[in-house]
Write an enzyme that holds these catalytic residues in place. Sequence first.
Site, short mmCIF file in Angstrom:
data_model
loop_
_atom_site.label_atom_id
_atom_site.label_comp_id
_atom_site.label_asym_id
_atom_site.label_seq_id
_atom_site.Cartn_x
_atom_site.Cartn_y
_atom_site.Cartn_z
N ASP A 296 39.15 -18.24 91.01
CA ASP A 296 40.38 -17.77 90.38
C ASP A 296 40.71 -18.79 89.28
O ASP A 296 39.89 -19.67 88.96
CB ASP A 296 41.51 -17.57 91.40
N CYS B 41 38.78 -21.91 94.47
CA CYS B 41 40.18 -21.68 94.08
C CYS B 41 40.87 -23.04 94.13
O CYS B 41 40.21 -24.08 94.15
CB CYS B 41 40.84 -20.61 94.94
N GLY B 42 42.20 -23.05 94.13
CA GLY B 42 42.91 -24.32 94.09
C GLY B 42 42.61 -25.18 95.31
O GLY B 42 42.24 -26.35 95.20
N THR B 43 42.77 -24.57 96.48
CA THR B 43 42.52 -25.30 97.73
C THR B 43 41.21 -24.90 98.40
O THR B 43 40.74 -25.61 99.30
CB THR B 43 43.63 -25.01 98.75
N ILE C 26 41.17 -22.51 100.36
CA ILE C 26 41.62 -21.86 101.61
C ILE C 26 41.73 -20.35 101.44
O ILE C 26 41.22 -19.57 102.26
CB ILE C 26 42.96 -22.45 102.08
N HIS D 115 24.17 -25.62 111.40
CA HIS D 115 24.66 -25.06 112.66
C HIS D 115 25.31 -23.68 112.55
O HIS D 115 25.22 -22.90 113.49
CB HIS D 115 25.69 -26.02 113.29
N ARG E 213 19.61 -22.76 119.51
CA ARG E 213 20.87 -22.43 120.19
C ARG E 213 21.95 -22.02 119.19
O ARG E 213 22.87 -21.26 119.52
CB ARG E 213 21.35 -23.60 121.05
N HIS E 214 21.82 -22.48 117.96
CA HIS E 214 22.82 -22.12 116.94
C HIS E 214 22.69 -20.65 116.54
O HIS E 214 23.68 -20.01 116.21
CB HIS E 214 22.70 -23.04 115.73
#
Length: 155
Positions: A7, A64-66, A68, A97, A131-132
């Site tokens: 963004d 993006c900015g964070t 998140i 993993h 296992r992962h």
Amino acid sequence: MIALGCDHGGYNLLGEIRGMLREKGLELRDFGAFSEESCDYPDFALGVARAVASGECEYGILVCGTGIGMSIAANKVPGVRAALCGDCFSAEMTRRHNDANVLCLGARVTGAGLALKIAEIFLETAFEGGRHARRVAKIADMEVHLLGEVRPENV
Ligand code: RB5
């Protein structure tokens, strides 16, 4: 092929990442944004996430900015395992993993030098399997079950 998206908050950092990936000779598909004009990160997360989930692109990078908002949005697309990374260890481990297929970065959190290194590590590290693989398969099972639960007849 690597899918790229950002963004306005991630526009400049993604530009640096794009340059580094081009220098490595990697094929890129750019989903925007194409300017620093204010825009909505889910629009670009969706394009990148779909390209990765369909297999058209092997990996995606979203900025993006964070980081998140991009990770929340990208992880809504079944088949996408988006990881927000702000350090090299996490970038390595999420490939080894979690078999993460989308890297999310926060341009207002992580400096360009570190972000480039994180992207490099993410793209160069292989999934360990074993296992992962069982655990990642359980995430895919969750998607199937949860999608079933949100069908209109179940609401
Ligand atoms: C845009 O201002 C900002 O909210 C966005 O770039 C991102 O940080 C959202 O998670």
